[in-house]
Write a protein that holds these residues in place. Structure first.
Motif, PDB file in Angstrom:
ATOM      1  N   ASP A 133     -47.233  -6.498  15.631  1.00  0.00           N
ATOM      2  CA  ASP A 133     -47.141  -5.137  15.120  1.00  0.00           C
ATOM      3  C   ASP A 133     -48.292  -4.285  15.668  1.00  0.00           C
ATOM      4  N   TYR A 183     -45.048  -1.981  22.732  1.00  0.00           N
ATOM      5  CA  TYR A 183     -45.163  -2.449  21.357  1.00  0.00           C
ATOM      6  C   TYR A 183     -44.949  -3.954  21.312  1.00  0.00           C
ATOM      7  N   SER A 184     -45.786  -4.636  20.550  1.00  0.00           N
ATOM      8  CA  SER A 184     -45.624  -6.065  20.299  1.00  0.00           C
ATOM      9  C   SER A 184     -45.099  -6.234  18.880  1.00  0.00           C
ATOM     10  N   GLU A 185     -43.839  -6.632  18.778  1.00  0.00           N
ATOM     11  CA  GLU A 185     -43.219  -6.820  17.467  1.00  0.00           C
ATOM     12  C   GLU A 185     -43.891  -7.961  16.701  1.00  0.00           C
ATOM     13  N   ASP A 186     -44.269  -9.029  17.398  1.00  0.00           N
ATOM     14  CA  ASP A 186     -44.901 -10.183  16.759  1.00  0.00           C
ATOM     15  C   ASP A 186     -46.219  -9.814  16.082  1.00  0.00           C
ATOM     16  N   LEU A 212     -40.943   4.169  16.479  1.00  0.00           N
ATOM     17  CA  LEU A 212     -41.332   2.844  16.009  1.00  0.00           C
ATOM     18  C   LEU A 212     -41.083   2.698  14.505  1.00  0.00           C
ATOM     19  N   HIS A 237     -38.721  -0.177  13.702  1.00  0.00           N
ATOM     20  CA  HIS A 237     -39.488  -1.291  13.132  1.00  0.00           C
ATOM     21  C   HIS A 237     -40.331  -0.741  11.978  1.00  0.00           C
TER      22      HIS A 237
END
Length: 171
Positions: free
Chosen positions: A103, A98-101, A60, A64
């Motif tokens: 984090d 994982y939720s990118e929006d 991650l 990201h």
């Protein structure tokens, strides 16, 4: 009918034990506000979870990177189990996402059920800092077990140990 519980975000996330080494019960526990969910896991599941979370965080961080340096710095968190520890169910499988929006990392725990039955599911949504603290804590908890015999690799009980490598003889 199976239920889905979402602790999004979890204000508390930990793995802990109840009992003495050799007879410990491992729990995955999370809270959101006044709601606390405690799930029974095996020691091996705890160890695998710690390794999987560590690898997941490393990947991650590459794919990201954290938005700020503070997000990457470890912080102290209270990792004790919250009382009362009341088992909701025994975990069969776990997954990570994982939720990118937002984090946030999500740890999804599925109930151990008979084939064909629908499992209950609990999703624990946590920050990277929470996951970093959890990884270290899991390693510490797993190490707190019984000492391991240097000959056979099996745990040594406080009452003694029959070692097949020594044909049961003590020195």
């Amino acid at each position: 009918m199976a239920h889905q519980i979402d602790l999004n975000p979890a204000s508390h996330l930990t793995v802990g034990t109840v009992g003495v080494p050799g007879q410990r019960t491992f729990f995955l526990q999370g809270s959101r506000g006044a709601q606390t969910i405690s799930l029974v896991i095996e020691k091996e599941q705890a160890a695998l979870l710690g390794g999987s979370l560590e690898s997941f965080l490393e990947e991650l961080d590459r794919s990201h990177p954290p938005a700020t340096r503070e997000a990457a710095d470890p912080v102290w968190m209270d990792m004790r189990l919250r009382e009362p520890v009341e088992e909701l169910f025994r975990v069969g499988n776990m997954g990570l996402g994982y939720s990118e929006d937002e984090d946030l990392v999500v740890l999804i725990a599925y109930e151990l059920v008979e084939e064909g039955d629908d499992p209950n599911v609990v999703s624990f949504w946590a920050t990277r800092a929470q996951i970093q603290s959890l990884v270290k804590h899991i390693a510490d908890i797993v190490k707190q077990g019984r000492p391991i015999c240097g000959n056979c690799g099996r745990p040594i009980d406080p009452e003694g140990h029959f070692c097949p490598q020594r044909n049961g003889h003590r020195h």
